[in-house]
Design a protein around this motif. Structure first.
Motif, short mmCIF file in Angstrom:
data_model
loop_
_atom_site.label_atom_id
_atom_site.label_comp_id
_atom_site.label_asym_id
_atom_site.label_seq_id
_atom_site.Cartn_x
_atom_site.Cartn_y
_atom_site.Cartn_z
N LEU A 1 0.86 -1.19 0.00
CA LEU A 1 0.00 0.00 0.00
C LEU A 1 0.89 1.23 0.00
N ASP A 2 0.58 2.20 -0.88
CA ASP A 2 1.37 3.43 -0.88
C ASP A 2 0.64 4.52 -0.09
N SER A 3 1.26 5.69 0.01
CA SER A 3 0.69 6.76 0.84
C SER A 3 -0.66 7.24 0.29
N ASN A 4 -0.82 7.21 -1.05
CA ASN A 4 -2.12 7.61 -1.62
C ASN A 4 -3.21 6.62 -1.23
N GLY A 5 -2.86 5.34 -1.24
CA GLY A 5 -3.83 4.33 -0.83
C GLY A 5 -4.21 4.50 0.63
N LEU A 6 -3.23 4.83 1.48
CA LEU A 6 -3.50 5.07 2.90
C LEU A 6 -4.45 6.25 3.07
N GLN A 7 -4.18 7.34 2.37
CA GLN A 7 -5.04 8.52 2.47
C GLN A 7 -6.45 8.22 1.99
N ASP A 8 -6.56 7.47 0.90
CA ASP A 8 -7.88 7.13 0.37
C ASP A 8 -8.67 6.31 1.39
N HIS A 9 -7.98 5.38 2.03
CA HIS A 9 -8.66 4.53 3.01
C HIS A 9 -9.17 5.35 4.18
N ILE A 10 -8.32 6.21 4.71
CA ILE A 10 -8.73 7.03 5.86
C ILE A 10 -9.81 8.03 5.45
N SER A 11 -9.73 8.55 4.24
CA SER A 11 -10.78 9.45 3.76
C SER A 11 -12.13 8.75 3.75
N GLY A 12 -12.13 7.48 3.37
CA GLY A 12 -13.37 6.71 3.41
C GLY A 12 -13.91 6.58 4.82
N ILE A 13 -13.01 6.37 5.78
CA ILE A 13 -13.43 6.30 7.18
C ILE A 13 -14.05 7.62 7.62
N LEU A 14 -13.37 8.73 7.32
CA LEU A 14 -13.85 10.05 7.75
C LEU A 14 -15.21 10.38 7.13
N SER A 15 -15.45 9.91 5.93
CA SER A 15 -16.73 10.19 5.26
C SER A 15 -17.87 9.35 5.79
N GLY A 16 -17.56 8.36 6.64
CA GLY A 16 -18.62 7.51 7.20
C GLY A 16 -18.88 6.24 6.42
N MET A 17 -17.97 5.87 5.52
CA MET A 17 -18.17 4.70 4.69
C MET A 17 -18.33 3.43 5.51
N TYR A 18 -17.69 3.36 6.69
CA TYR A 18 -17.72 2.14 7.49
C TYR A 18 -18.44 2.31 8.83
N SER A 19 -18.97 3.49 9.10
CA SER A 19 -19.53 3.76 10.42
C SER A 19 -20.98 3.31 10.52
N LEU A 20 -21.44 3.11 11.72
CA LEU A 20 -22.83 2.78 11.97
C LEU A 20 -23.71 3.94 11.52
N GLY A 21 -24.64 3.68 10.63
CA GLY A 21 -25.53 4.72 10.15
C GLY A 21 -24.92 5.61 9.08
N GLY A 22 -23.66 5.34 8.68
CA GLY A 22 -23.04 6.13 7.63
C GLY A 22 -22.70 7.55 8.02
N ARG A 23 -22.59 7.82 9.31
CA ARG A 23 -22.28 9.18 9.76
C ARG A 23 -20.78 9.46 9.67
N PRO A 24 -20.38 10.74 9.48
CA PRO A 24 -18.95 11.07 9.48
C PRO A 24 -18.27 10.51 10.72
N ASP A 25 -17.04 10.08 10.55
CA ASP A 25 -16.37 9.35 11.62
C ASP A 25 -14.95 9.85 11.82
N ALA A 26 -14.27 9.28 12.80
CA ALA A 26 -12.85 9.53 13.02
C ALA A 26 -12.10 8.22 12.85
N ALA A 27 -10.82 8.30 12.54
CA ALA A 27 -9.99 7.12 12.37
C ALA A 27 -9.02 7.00 13.54
N LEU A 28 -9.02 5.85 14.18
CA LEU A 28 -8.08 5.57 15.27
C LEU A 28 -6.86 4.87 14.71
#
Length: 337
Positions: free
Chosen positions: A118-145
């Motif tokens: 995984l490169d740095s762009n892939g890392l940023q894309d993954h975390i961006s998905g987390i922040l947008s709520g892609m994986y959160s309960l109810g699809g709400r904006p989230d934070a990445a731990l």
């Protein structure tokens, strides 16, 4: 394999086998024993970590929290200091979705638990998905731990060459009632979640020994990647782990919950997360239904109240242990993880 049942059976057969279905779990146990006001304690992984730390319970170390996209600019450079790897997960995620396990570095690229790079762009894309709520309960904006990667016990070396294995224990009214070891596979991309292809193995609550495994609801006796045996693997520090799981009743305020623990080779058992809606696949892994055990706990609580966690764990080990090795999976309904 002894104990194997057909995939589709009558509901009456499920009841006779003591199988807990999703509707009964939701109505009789989750709704009845899990006050909604306490859900944030387990649905917010950062709050869970904080509460556990305040209670003196060990958890994986927190490296940082990503709240906004501007924090991503130099993140990969910062994380290169984590030579042992790290784990990124959504604060409000569920079922293992959105978890990224990095085991190390090769130059400026990161090596995932599955061995893929995984490169740095892939890392940023993954975390961006987390922040947008892609994986959160109810699809709400989230934070990445961002957490330290657990260095799992050497006991698991032959059955978990990718990712970190964990132990899921279902705890009812403070009593551990059933447990399974969840083993990452190459198919599950290093994550210990059954619906993504990980292996679940039942555990004898008395001894902490594994009873054989299941993958994709099919019984197996060896790990699909390493071909190591899944029978009679002894979980280290089992008594301490049972007591830790029992104590999560007070930590969470929930009467029916799943406790996920990892065993670090240096620090011992660490609370990974808690789940207010633990799935039913644990019955398949153990070849046993939950219902008789839940009823036994109700009878116990009616006679004895205010037992400390250590006593509850000891009682559970004495009453729910010694499950025959080699028992196949139970018939089941659709379930969550």
């Amino acid at each position: 394999m002894a104990g194997w049942w057909p995939r589709f059976v009558r509901p009456s057969t499920l009841r006779r086998q003591g199988i807990l279905g999703m509707n009964a779990r939701n109505a009789s146990y989750i709704a009845e024993h899990n006050p909604r006001r306490h859900y944030p304690r387990v649905d917010n992984k950062r709050l869970t970590k904080q509460l556990a730390t305040e209670a003196g319970l060990a958890v994986p170390g927190l490296i940082g929290v990503i709240h906004s996209h501007h924090q991503l600019r130099r993140l990969a450079d910062t994380l290169q200091e984590q030579t042992e790897g790290f784990v990124i997960k959504p604060a409000h995620g569920a079922a293992g979705d959105g978890i990224l396990v990095v085991t190390g570095w090769r130059g400026e690229r990161m090596r995932k638990a599955s061995g893929r790079m995984l490169d740095s762009n892939g890392l940023q894309d993954h975390i961006s998905g987390i922040l947008s709520g892609m994986y959160s309960l109810g699809g709400r904006p989230d934070a990445a731990l961002i957490e330290e990667r657990v260095q799992f016990s050497e006991v698991f070396t032959e059955v978990a060459h990718t990712g970190v294995p964990d132990i899921r224990t279902v705890v009812y009214r403070g009593y551990p009632v059933m447990a399974m070891l969840r083993l990452p596979t190459q198919e599950s991309d290093g994550k210990a979640n059954l619906h993504q292809g990980a292996v679940g193995t039942g555990i004898d609550l008395a001894s902490g020994a594994t009873l054989g495994g299941v993958q994709h609801n099919q019984p197996i006796r060896v790990h699909p990647d390493t071909e190591a045996s899944l029978v009679d693997l002894a979980i280290p520090g089992w008594d301490k782990l049972m007591e830790l799981a029992a104590g999560c009743r007070e930590l969470s305020g929930l009467g029916y919950l799943g406790v996920d623990v990892v065993i670090d080779r240096h620090r011992g058992p660490l609370i990974l997360e808690l789940n207010a809606r633990p799935g039913l696949a644990i019955q398949i892994a153990n070849g046993q239904g939950l219902q008789p055990r839940l009823q036994a706990v109700d009878e116990r609580v009616a006679k004895v109240s205010d037992e400390p966690p250590a006593s509850r764990a000891a009682w559970a080990a004495a009453h729910f242990g010694c499950v025959p090795v080699g028992l196949g999976p139970v018939p089941h309904e659709r379930h969550d993880d």
